[in-house]
Design an enzyme around this catalytic site. Structure first.
Site, PDB file in Angstrom:
ATOM      1  N   HIS A 277       0.837  -1.205   0.000  1.00  0.00           N
ATOM      2  CA  HIS A 277       0.000   0.000   0.000  1.00  0.00           C
ATOM      3  C   HIS A 277       0.872   1.255   0.000  1.00  0.00           C
ATOM      4  O   HIS A 277       0.628   2.193  -0.781  1.00  0.00           O
ATOM      5  CB  HIS A 277      -0.913  -0.003   1.226  1.00  0.00           C
ATOM      6  CG  HIS A 277      -1.619   1.294   1.448  1.00  0.00           C
ATOM      7  ND1 HIS A 277      -2.844   1.586   0.899  1.00  0.00           N
ATOM      8  CD2 HIS A 277      -1.259   2.405   2.157  1.00  0.00           C
ATOM      9  CE1 HIS A 277      -3.202   2.807   1.259  1.00  0.00           C
ATOM     10  NE2 HIS A 277      -2.257   3.318   2.028  1.00  0.00           N
ATOM     11  N   GLU A 278       1.885   1.292   0.863  1.00  0.00           N
ATOM     12  CA  GLU A 278       2.771   2.463   0.902  1.00  0.00           C
ATOM     13  C   GLU A 278       3.507   2.644  -0.421  1.00  0.00           C
ATOM     14  O   GLU A 278       3.681   3.774  -0.902  1.00  0.00           O
ATOM     15  CB  GLU A 278       3.772   2.322   2.053  1.00  0.00           C
ATOM     16  CG  GLU A 278       3.134   2.278   3.438  1.00  0.00           C
ATOM     17  CD  GLU A 278       2.332   3.514   3.754  1.00  0.00           C
ATOM     18  OE1 GLU A 278       2.711   4.602   3.291  1.00  0.00           O
ATOM     19  OE2 GLU A 278       1.319   3.394   4.458  1.00  0.00           O
ATOM     20  N   HIS A 281       1.495   4.496  -3.111  1.00  0.00           N
ATOM     21  CA  HIS A 281       1.554   5.963  -3.132  1.00  0.00           C
ATOM     22  C   HIS A 281       2.730   6.441  -3.977  1.00  0.00           C
ATOM     23  O   HIS A 281       2.621   7.448  -4.693  1.00  0.00           O
ATOM     24  CB  HIS A 281       1.686   6.496  -1.703  1.00  0.00           C
ATOM     25  CG  HIS A 281       0.439   6.372  -0.886  1.00  0.00           C
ATOM     26  ND1 HIS A 281      -0.759   6.923  -1.274  1.00  0.00           N
ATOM     27  CD2 HIS A 281       0.198   5.760   0.303  1.00  0.00           C
ATOM     28  CE1 HIS A 281      -1.680   6.670  -0.371  1.00  0.00           C
ATOM     29  NE2 HIS A 281      -1.136   5.956   0.599  1.00  0.00           N
ATOM     30  N   GLU A 355      -5.881   6.974  -1.139  1.00  0.00           N
ATOM     31  CA  GLU A 355      -5.856   5.772  -0.302  1.00  0.00           C
ATOM     32  C   GLU A 355      -6.531   4.595  -1.011  1.00  0.00           C
ATOM     33  O   GLU A 355      -6.031   3.466  -0.972  1.00  0.00           O
ATOM     34  CB  GLU A 355      -6.529   6.048   1.042  1.00  0.00           C
ATOM     35  CG  GLU A 355      -5.809   7.058   1.912  1.00  0.00           C
ATOM     36  CD  GLU A 355      -4.376   6.663   2.205  1.00  0.00           C
ATOM     37  OE1 GLU A 355      -4.123   5.464   2.436  1.00  0.00           O
ATOM     38  OE2 GLU A 355      -3.509   7.556   2.201  1.00  0.00           O
ATOM     39  N   ASP A 359      -4.641   1.191  -2.095  1.00  0.00           N
ATOM     40  CA  ASP A 359      -5.177  -0.118  -1.712  1.00  0.00           C
ATOM     41  C   ASP A 359      -5.320  -1.023  -2.934  1.00  0.00           C
ATOM     42  O   ASP A 359      -4.959  -2.207  -2.899  1.00  0.00           O
ATOM     43  CB  ASP A 359      -6.545   0.054  -1.039  1.00  0.00           C
ATOM     44  CG  ASP A 359      -6.440   0.464   0.420  1.00  0.00           C
ATOM     45  OD1 ASP A 359      -5.324   0.410   0.971  1.00  0.00           O
ATOM     46  OD2 ASP A 359      -7.469   0.845   1.000  1.00  0.00           O
TER      47      ASP A 359
END
Length: 411
Positions: A277-278, A281, A355, A359
């Protein structure tokens, strides 16, 4: 009464009314759903854990209302009641040159505001967080953090403010463009330097030592085409029982950081999913987009300040009788958030979309079910409310509500 004074008081009244109304909605909604765990979390979140999250959210919201009231009074003290004018006059009596005087006034406003906020910060740390079992900060650590933060503000902030005031006086009609460039360069340097130079002043960072997990995460980094200084574990448990993970820095100073509290809670496959997930970004350019947006908004803000600084009514309407470059900077910094507040939902909406996108990216690079179970553990251990007021959440929240986010992942 000057027109700006009327507009400022009207904007402040709207700001306070809207924030109080939203907070009251949040309190009512969370309390109304305190005893019923949402169906999506049956078996994963126990009723007592859900009630704890509701009580924690309620307590934090109430403290936020107190902080709102204190902040409004302080804002009026600095502006219409004449606090900034009084402080400015005191510094002028010392007889320093205009740049040193302005630097002293600006730093004084920041330090005095910090002292006013200190009692509420102490209460939040040692009473509220301790009441719910989260606080691990000792008085010694709290004081050390306070001293370090103050020294950093002085050491880093003083030269920056001095240079900005010098440019305002010497760079001509388009000084705001040069000050914007200075601010942008400072922001980029600080973002680059933070992981390696500033964060270690407050926390210890160690490379990930678990060999099996390290191999799993290195494989994920390779799949995502991400190169950095590595994956680090931070001693977050030194201050709080909350768990978290974040991406920081850019260029060769990029880092993925996990709190040690999170490492103790999640399994290897869940940690991999959270890191995916990080990385989302990064791969989806969210960091660059936010920096670009910040640069554009900053340019617009400094252009507006460049015009306002030349208008006598800007100072008189906000309680300052002696116009100056440093007064223009302070007044703009104090009142701009009030007039910008209506844009809060737009920024929150964009952040929530990021977000969701991160995801979705994570489910393509790691186990989506593991991300779901990892997030549920984070909600549970951080006492995140599962039932926020929908309108409150849409207005403020940078992350989607827990139930909405989990439902999106399961789809």
């Amino acid at each position: 009464m000057p027109s700006l004074t009327i507009a400022f008081l009207a904007a402040l009244a709207l700001y306070l009314t809207l924030k109080i109304w939203l907070a009251r909605r949040q309190l009512r909604h969370v309390r109304a759903h305190r005893n019923a765990v949402p169906t999506a979390f049956d078996g994963a979140i126990e009723p007592d854990q859900h009630r704890k999250a509701a009580d924690y959210t309620t307590a934090r919201t109430r403290v936020g209302l107190v902080d709102l009231g204190v902040s409004a009074v302080v804002l009026l003290l600095w502006t219409l009641i004449g606090g900034l004018q009084w402080l400015d006059a005191g510094w002028r009596q010392i007889g320093l040159n205009p740049y040193l005087t302005g630097t002293g006034v600006i730093l004084s406003v920041g330090l005095i505001s910090g002292l006013i906020d200190l009692p509420l910060s102490v209460y939040s740390t040692f009473r509220l967080e301790a009441r719910f079992g989260f606080n691990k900060t000792t008085p010694g650590t709290f004081v050390a953090d306070l001293v370090k933060s103050t020294l950093l503000i002085v050491v880093i902030g003083a030269p920056l403010v001095f240079c900005a005031l010098w440019l305002m006086a010497r760079a001509g009609a388009y000084w705001w463009l040069y000050v914007w460039a200075l601010w942008l360069a400072f922001t980029l340097v600080l973002t680059w330097a933070y992981p390696a130079l500033i964060a270690p002043l407050f926390n210890k960072f160690r490379p990930l030592e678990n060999v099996e997990l390290k191999e799993r995460l290195n494989a994920l980094l390779a799949r995502c085409g991400f190169s950095s200084e590595g994956v680090f574990v931070m001693d977050g448990s030194r201050r709080s029982a909350h768990g978290n993970a974040y991406f920081t820095g850019f260029g060769r100073n990029k880092r993925i950081v996990f709190f040690d509290t999170l490492m103790d809670t999640l399994s290897g496959v869940e940690i991999e999913a959270v890191m995916a997930h990080e990385l989302g970004h990064f791969r989806l350019h969210h960091i660059k987009l936010r920096l670009l947006m910040s640069a554009v908004l900053g340019l617009c803000g400094f252009a507006l300040l460049g015009w306002l600084a030349a208008q006598p009514w800007f100072y008189h309407g906000l309680g300052v009788t002696t116009p100056s470059d440093h007064a223009a900077l302070i007044l703009f910094a104090l009142v701009a958030p009030i007039f910008m507040f209506p844009l809060t939902p737009a920024f929150a909406w964009l952040s929530r979309n990021h977000e969701f996108a991160a995801d979705n990216y994570a489910t393509k690079q790691a186990d989506g079910n593991a991300l779901v179970s990892g997030l549920v553990k984070l909600y549970r251990d951080n006492s995140t409310t599962l039932t926020p007021d929908p309108l409150y959440s849409r207005f403020y929240d940078s992350h989607p509500p827990a139930a909405v986010r989990i439902a999106n992942l399961k789809r």
